[in-house]
Scaffold this motif. Structure first.
Motif, mmCIF file in Angstrom:
data_model
loop_
_atom_site.group_PDB
_atom_site.id
_atom_site.type_symbol
_atom_site.label_atom_id
_atom_site.label_comp_id
_atom_site.label_asym_id
_atom_site.label_seq_id
_atom_site.Cartn_x
_atom_site.Cartn_y
_atom_site.Cartn_z
ATOM 1 N N ALA A 246 -12.589 2.604 -10.592
ATOM 2 C CA ALA A 246 -11.373 2.364 -10.168
ATOM 3 C C ALA A 246 -10.707 3.160 -9.025
ATOM 4 N N ALA A 247 -9.880 2.767 -8.193
ATOM 5 C CA ALA A 247 -9.549 3.672 -7.170
ATOM 6 C C ALA A 247 -8.806 4.939 -7.823
ATOM 7 N N SER A 248 -8.153 4.637 -9.040
ATOM 8 C CA SER A 248 -7.077 5.825 -9.681
ATOM 9 C C SER A 248 -7.899 6.943 -9.857
ATOM 10 N N PHE A 249 -9.448 6.867 -9.796
ATOM 11 C CA PHE A 249 -10.268 7.868 -10.087
ATOM 12 C C PHE A 249 -10.700 8.711 -8.995
ATOM 13 N N CYS A 250 -9.951 8.230 -7.690
ATOM 14 C CA CYS A 250 -10.379 8.882 -6.332
ATOM 15 C C CYS A 250 -8.950 9.950 -6.214
ATOM 16 N N LEU A 251 -9.171 11.249 -6.438
ATOM 17 C CA LEU A 251 -8.212 12.112 -6.461
ATOM 18 C C LEU A 251 -8.474 13.610 -5.543
ATOM 19 N N VAL B 193 -14.725 11.057 5.360
ATOM 20 C CA VAL B 193 -13.251 10.739 5.238
ATOM 21 C C VAL B 193 -12.833 10.800 6.766
ATOM 22 N N VAL B 194 -11.990 10.249 6.903
ATOM 23 C CA VAL B 194 -10.887 10.030 8.026
ATOM 24 C C VAL B 194 -9.470 10.338 7.535
ATOM 25 N N SER B 195 -8.881 11.717 8.182
ATOM 26 C CA SER B 195 -7.544 12.261 7.437
ATOM 27 C C SER B 195 -6.615 12.276 8.489
ATOM 28 N N SER B 196 -5.317 12.189 8.291
ATOM 29 C CA SER B 196 -4.289 12.829 8.979
ATOM 30 C C SER B 196 -3.315 13.499 8.179
ATOM 31 N N VAL B 197 -2.425 14.730 8.581
ATOM 32 C CA VAL B 197 -1.919 15.530 7.602
ATOM 33 C C VAL B 197 -0.470 15.931 8.327
ATOM 34 N N THR B 198 0.695 15.936 7.577
ATOM 35 C CA THR B 198 1.838 16.424 8.240
ATOM 36 C C THR B 198 2.156 17.484 6.989
ATOM 37 N N VAL B 199 2.938 18.506 7.301
ATOM 38 C CA VAL B 199 3.483 19.615 6.702
ATOM 39 C C VAL B 199 4.933 19.922 6.774
ATOM 40 N N LYS B 200 5.505 19.947 5.649
ATOM 41 C CA LYS B 200 7.072 20.370 5.827
ATOM 42 C C LYS B 200 7.155 21.686 5.034
ATOM 43 N N ASN C 16 -0.994 14.072 3.031
ATOM 44 C CA ASN C 16 -2.352 13.933 3.506
ATOM 45 C C ASN C 16 -2.704 12.184 3.150
ATOM 46 N N ASN C 17 -3.062 11.753 4.312
ATOM 47 C CA ASN C 17 -3.515 10.088 4.250
ATOM 48 C C ASN C 17 -5.076 10.210 4.452
ATOM 49 N N ILE C 18 -5.543 9.399 3.739
ATOM 50 C CA ILE C 18 -7.167 9.466 3.976
ATOM 51 C C ILE C 18 -7.559 7.905 4.023
ATOM 52 N N TRP C 19 -8.749 7.809 5.034
ATOM 53 C CA TRP C 19 -9.226 6.522 4.931
ATOM 54 C C TRP C 19 -10.803 6.735 5.139
ATOM 55 N N TYR C 20 -11.561 5.490 4.485
ATOM 56 C CA TYR C 20 -12.907 5.520 4.507
ATOM 57 C C TYR C 20 -13.012 4.206 5.220
ATOM 58 N N PRO C 21 -13.484 4.224 6.418
ATOM 59 C CA PRO C 21 -13.442 3.036 7.305
ATOM 60 C C PRO C 21 -14.651 2.176 6.976
ATOM 61 N N LYS C 22 -15.618 2.547 6.505
ATOM 62 C CA LYS C 22 -16.936 1.536 6.088
ATOM 63 C C LYS C 22 -16.772 0.744 4.985
ATOM 64 N N PHE C 23 -15.715 1.322 4.041
ATOM 65 C CA PHE C 23 -15.201 0.669 2.989
ATOM 66 C C PHE C 23 -13.988 0.064 2.972
ATOM 67 N N ASN C 24 -13.308 0.283 4.092
ATOM 68 C CA ASN C 24 -11.781 -0.051 4.197
ATOM 69 C C ASN C 24 -10.843 0.325 2.965
ATOM 70 N N LYS D 294 -5.983 5.872 1.033
ATOM 71 C CA LYS D 294 -5.136 6.727 -0.168
ATOM 72 C C LYS D 294 -4.349 7.641 0.441
ATOM 73 N N ARG D 295 -3.662 8.346 -0.191
ATOM 74 C CA ARG D 295 -2.756 9.473 -0.035
ATOM 75 C C ARG D 295 -2.667 10.430 -1.220
ATOM 76 N N ASN D 296 -2.466 11.716 -0.690
ATOM 77 C CA ASN D 296 -2.298 12.842 -1.689
ATOM 78 C C ASN D 296 -1.040 12.607 -2.680
ATOM 79 N N ILE D 297 -0.110 11.892 -2.258
ATOM 80 C CA ILE D 297 1.127 11.638 -3.053
ATOM 81 C C ILE D 297 0.777 10.656 -4.013
ATOM 82 N N LEU D 298 0.113 10.578 -4.968
ATOM 83 C CA LEU D 298 -0.224 9.588 -5.955
ATOM 84 C C LEU D 298 0.849 8.624 -6.284
ATOM 85 N N PRO D 299 0.287 7.398 -6.749
ATOM 86 C CA PRO D 299 1.265 6.364 -7.295
ATOM 87 C C PRO D 299 2.094 6.454 -8.342
#
Length: 387
Positions: free
Chosen positions: A266-271, A60-67, A191-199, A202-207
């Motif tokens: 499905a992408a919805s199972f990635c949690l 995983v490649v990740s970025s995080v912001t906290v408030k 938190n935003n995550i990215w898997y570059p190999k599969f392009n 997703k983010r932890n604030i779910l749809p």
């Protein structure tokens, strides 16, 4: 010399080929099938089902912001009535993958540069000027010694220093914590995550999370496992510690976010999965310099232009957000590699049974005779007969 030539000739001019021998033995047959079943169970159960050996993986490649959010008030003889909000207790305002919440402090107000007595200690208490060395500045000194011995209070004298006066006295840490109400403050972790190999991203604030839900939800492992808002007291308690204890001297807590995604689904199972632990776990048998603290100052000038400052030794909890995980997706190359490895492992059953049959069983000599057959070269045999 002749022996060496014989060995070399045997090595160069002999050829071994496998010979299939059918042994009708319950013991050997049962052992062979058992080993084969164990190998198949390992290949199918562990390699393909558990470890998903048919998938290509990526980290995983990740970025995080906290408030942070929360307001409290204090009323003390030194500061009087005061309201504390995010701008007061979050120091600094932004950090990379972490946030510091001040929960306790030692405050020294209205300091100015000048001459004043040092805080009493083993090396600072004196009786005469001879006990003080002018120009000395130890690692733990508040300033540079002037060489004079001056009165600290009615009964005690200490060496005088050129410093920000009055010097800080941090021998007594406030108990309970100055901002003990901080356990009810909250952290919103984005938190935003990215898997570059599969392009895949997703983010932890779910749809399915709405603005209205985000304003009211608080993370709970059972009732709200995907709410990205965490109550500070709950984080510390989930790691097995008391918030009020850690708030006094400070500490470091880890908020761990695990993203393990099967992209064949499905992408919805990635949690995201959240967990918490204290990163500076205290050893009760060796409790030297515990907690987490640092100093900062607020500077200002009076009406005459003289510089003043308020020195704050801040104790608090630093929350580090640690993101890890991997994603997998079907790929023919690892699938074929693992199938080939599994088939090769099946040969272990044959090797093991051969070792037992040829070297361990009572009839090993009989089996060895059936297993190996020596054939002379036809041309060599013909020449010998003709002679």
């Amino acid at each position: 010399m002749t022996g060496c030539c014989t060995v070399l000739g045997a090595f160069l001019f002999e050829y071994d080929t496998p010979r299939i021998v059918l042994i009708r033995s319950r013991k050997v047959g049962l052992m062979n099938r058992t080993v084969q079943l164990l190998i198949l169970a390992y290949v199918i159960g562990w390699v393909f089902v558990w470890e998903k050996g048919y998938q290509e993986t990526d980290s995983v490649v990740s970025s995080v912001t906290v408030k942070a959010k929360g307001v409290t008030m204090t009323n003390t003889s030194k500061l009087g009535f005061r309201i504390w909000d995010v701008a007061d207790y979050v120091i600094p305002a932004q950090e990379e993958n972490s946030v510091f919440i001040m929960t306790n402090m030692v405050i020294t107000m209205n300091q100015t540069q000048g001459l004043c007595p040092e805080i009493p200690g083993k090396t600072t208490v004196c009786e005469t000027d001879a006990n003080c060395t002018a120009g000395s500045a130890g690692t733990h000194s508040s300033g540079v010694a002037t060489g004079r011995c001056v009165s600290f209070n009615g009964t005690l004298k200490t060496c005088e220093v050129a410093a920000w006066c009055p010097v800080e006295d941090d021998t007594e840490v406030p108990k309970p914590a100055f901002l003990k109400a901080a356990e009810n403050f909250t952290l919103l972790v984005k938190n935003n995550i990215w898997y570059p190999k599969f392009n895949f991203s997703k983010r932890n604030i779910l749809p399915n999370i709405t603005t209205a839900y985000l304003k009211t939800c608080i993370y709970d492992a059972k009732t709200d496992p995907f709410c990205p808002i965490f109550r500070l007291g709950k984080i510390v308690e989930s790691a097995g510690h008391s918030f009020q204890d850690i708030a006094i001297e400070g500490g470091i807590m880890g908020i761990q976010i695990k993203w393990n995604c099967n992209l064949d689904r499905a992408a919805s199972f990635c949690l995201p999965r959240y967990s918490f632990r204290r990163l500076d776990t205290r050893d009760l048998a060796h409790n030297v310099s515990p907690g987490y603290n640092f100093r900062f100052a607020k500077y200002y000038s009076d009406l005459n232009g003289a510089e003043h400052r308020t020195l704050i030794k801040a104790y608090g909890i630093r929350f580090d957000i640690i993101v890890f995980g991997k994603a997998g997706k079907f790929d023919i190359i690892p699938t074929m590699i693992n199938i080939g490895s599994g088939l090769a492992l099946l040969g272990v059953a044959t090797v093991l049974c051969d070792v037992i049959v040829l070297y361990c069983m009572k009839k090993r000599y009989y089996y060895r005779e059936k297993k190996y057959k020596y054939v002379e070269d036809y041309e060599q045999a013909s020449s010998e007969h003709s002679e």
